[in-house]
Design a protein around this motif. Sequence first.
Motif, mmCIF file in Angstrom:
data_model
loop_
_atom_site.group_PDB
_atom_site.id
_atom_site.type_symbol
_atom_site.label_atom_id
_atom_site.label_comp_id
_atom_site.label_asym_id
_atom_site.label_seq_id
_atom_site.Cartn_x
_atom_site.Cartn_y
_atom_site.Cartn_z
ATOM 1 N N MET A 1 0.873 -1.181 0.000
ATOM 2 C CA MET A 1 0.000 0.000 0.000
ATOM 3 C C MET A 1 0.904 1.224 0.000
ATOM 4 S SD MET A 1 -3.236 1.097 0.363
ATOM 5 C CE MET A 1 -4.122 2.582 0.829
ATOM 6 N N TYR A 2 0.693 2.138 -0.946
ATOM 7 C CA TYR A 2 1.549 3.320 -1.005
ATOM 8 C C TYR A 2 1.229 4.256 0.154
ATOM 9 C CZ TYR A 2 3.934 7.503 -2.569
ATOM 10 O OH TYR A 2 4.754 8.601 -2.626
ATOM 11 N N ASP A 3 2.271 4.761 0.795
ATOM 12 C CA ASP A 3 2.124 5.677 1.927
ATOM 13 C C ASP A 3 2.857 6.967 1.578
ATOM 14 O OD1 ASP A 3 2.047 7.037 4.328
ATOM 15 O OD2 ASP A 3 2.579 5.297 5.551
ATOM 16 N N ALA A 4 2.083 8.033 1.307
ATOM 17 C CA ALA A 4 2.685 9.306 0.906
ATOM 18 C C ALA A 4 3.573 9.871 1.998
ATOM 19 C CB ALA A 4 1.586 10.301 0.546
ATOM 20 N N ARG A 5 3.294 9.575 3.269
ATOM 21 C CA ARG A 5 4.107 10.096 4.370
ATOM 22 C C ARG A 5 5.524 9.537 4.313
ATOM 23 N NH1 ARG A 5 0.891 7.801 9.191
ATOM 24 N NH2 ARG A 5 0.912 6.097 7.681
ATOM 25 N N ALA A 6 5.614 8.266 3.924
ATOM 26 C CA ALA A 6 6.926 7.609 3.844
ATOM 27 C C ALA A 6 7.543 7.754 2.459
ATOM 28 C CB ALA A 6 6.786 6.134 4.200
ATOM 29 N N GLY A 7 6.717 8.107 1.470
ATOM 30 C CA GLY A 7 7.202 8.228 0.097
ATOM 31 C C GLY A 7 7.538 6.895 -0.533
ATOM 32 N N ARG A 8 6.891 5.840 -0.069
ATOM 33 C CA ARG A 8 7.174 4.499 -0.596
ATOM 34 C C ARG A 8 6.011 3.565 -0.277
ATOM 35 N NH1 ARG A 8 8.204 1.478 3.896
ATOM 36 N NH2 ARG A 8 8.992 2.575 5.739
ATOM 37 N N ASP A 9 6.097 2.354 -0.851
ATOM 38 C CA ASP A 9 5.119 1.325 -0.531
ATOM 39 C C ASP A 9 5.350 0.793 0.873
ATOM 40 O OD1 ASP A 9 3.631 1.334 -2.828
ATOM 41 O OD2 ASP A 9 4.607 -0.391 -3.752
ATOM 42 N N ARG A 10 4.264 0.476 1.563
ATOM 43 C CA ARG A 10 4.317 -0.264 2.821
ATOM 44 C C ARG A 10 3.851 -1.675 2.515
ATOM 45 N NH1 ARG A 10 3.166 3.175 6.941
ATOM 46 N NH2 ARG A 10 3.602 1.450 8.370
ATOM 47 N N THR A 11 4.502 -2.673 3.071
ATOM 48 C CA THR A 11 4.180 -4.060 2.755
ATOM 49 C C THR A 11 3.772 -4.832 4.000
ATOM 50 O OG1 THR A 11 6.493 -4.728 3.011
ATOM 51 C CG2 THR A 11 5.775 -4.097 0.795
ATOM 52 N N ALA A 12 3.094 -5.965 3.762
ATOM 53 C CA ALA A 12 2.704 -6.903 4.828
ATOM 54 C C ALA A 12 1.871 -6.246 5.920
ATOM 55 C CB ALA A 12 3.946 -7.583 5.414
ATOM 56 N N LEU A 13 0.909 -5.411 5.536
ATOM 57 C CA LEU A 13 0.013 -4.808 6.517
ATOM 58 C C LEU A 13 -1.033 -5.844 6.927
ATOM 59 C CD1 LEU A 13 -0.463 -1.276 4.927
ATOM 60 C CD2 LEU A 13 0.942 -1.882 6.903
ATOM 61 N N ARG A 14 -1.248 -5.976 8.221
ATOM 62 C CA ARG A 14 -2.128 -7.006 8.765
ATOM 63 C C ARG A 14 -3.020 -6.418 9.859
ATOM 64 N NH1 ARG A 14 -0.231 -9.038 4.772
ATOM 65 N NH2 ARG A 14 1.318 -10.712 4.702
ATOM 66 N N ILE A 15 -4.055 -7.168 10.214
ATOM 67 C CA ILE A 15 -4.856 -6.910 11.415
ATOM 68 C C ILE A 15 -4.565 -8.063 12.362
ATOM 69 C CG2 ILE A 15 -7.163 -6.579 12.365
ATOM 70 C CD1 ILE A 15 -8.087 -5.770 9.548
ATOM 71 N N HIS A 16 -4.081 -7.758 13.564
ATOM 72 C CA HIS A 16 -3.676 -8.811 14.502
ATOM 73 C C HIS A 16 -3.719 -8.256 15.925
ATOM 74 C CE1 HIS A 16 0.260 -6.920 15.158
ATOM 75 N NE2 HIS A 16 0.344 -6.749 13.840
ATOM 76 N N PRO A 17 -3.593 -9.098 16.950
ATOM 77 C CA PRO A 17 -3.525 -8.570 18.321
ATOM 78 C C PRO A 17 -2.308 -7.669 18.498
ATOM 79 C CG PRO A 17 -3.929 -10.940 18.336
ATOM 80 C CD PRO A 17 -3.567 -10.574 16.925
ATOM 81 N N ASP A 18 -2.436 -6.644 19.322
ATOM 82 C CA ASP A 18 -1.287 -5.798 19.642
ATOM 83 C C ASP A 18 -0.501 -6.494 20.752
ATOM 84 O OD1 ASP A 18 0.545 -3.793 19.834
ATOM 85 O OD2 ASP A 18 -0.745 -2.422 20.940
ATOM 86 N N GLY A 19 0.344 -7.432 20.348
ATOM 87 C CA GLY A 19 1.141 -8.195 21.304
ATOM 88 C C GLY A 19 2.502 -7.562 21.513
#
Length: 208
Positions: free
Chosen positions: A149-167
């Motif tokens: 997913m492209y993230d304009a704040r970082a100026g690059r793609d972000r990869t492996a985004l997931r929904i999971h417990p905040d462990g």
Amino acid sequence: MASLQDKLRSAGFDPGRSDGVFGPRTERAVRDFQRSQGLQADGIVGRRTSGALNGADRMEGGRPAAGGVNGTARLNNQPDGRGMTTGSITVNGNTYQFNSGSGRLFSTPQGEYRVTAHRNSRSENAFVRDGVGFSFRMEDARRPNSDAMYDARAGRDRTALRIHPDGGARGTAGCIGVVGDAATMRQFRDDMNAELRRNGGSYTLRVQ
């Protein structure tokens, strides 16, 4: 009554066996269905609930709700750079709190995601809370089968985004980290799986 139980099951809610008995399990499934549709969760199958159930029974798998979005995750703020934010996500009619990002890392980018199953059980510290671990995949809805997913704040793609417990330590590497105890984690996992079943294996989540 058995047909009601069949319709609830088709919509992704578990009423138990289709035995024609309106017992506690069937009533709970009715209430859960009503919450998912924004109806009064009174457990009574009246005209509006029957109409919603009949509509769910006719829905095509994976078809988004009006506007092309099935669910929403609301960020309490969106840091301009690195930093953690908190937020809430509603799944299967239930709302959960989450953390995203950390002091050194970016939070989840705003946008629309295609959510699919990933791993229903995990044991790594960052993906487990009170012994319950899981993860669901978030894909850019505009880029089918892409894990970026492209993230304009970082100026690059972000990869492996997931929904999971905040462990582990509080915060995530940009994923949506659900907060709460073991019972909350199990309920969230069940709700997410029900949401996916109801939508043919994937649904569209708007992060805003």
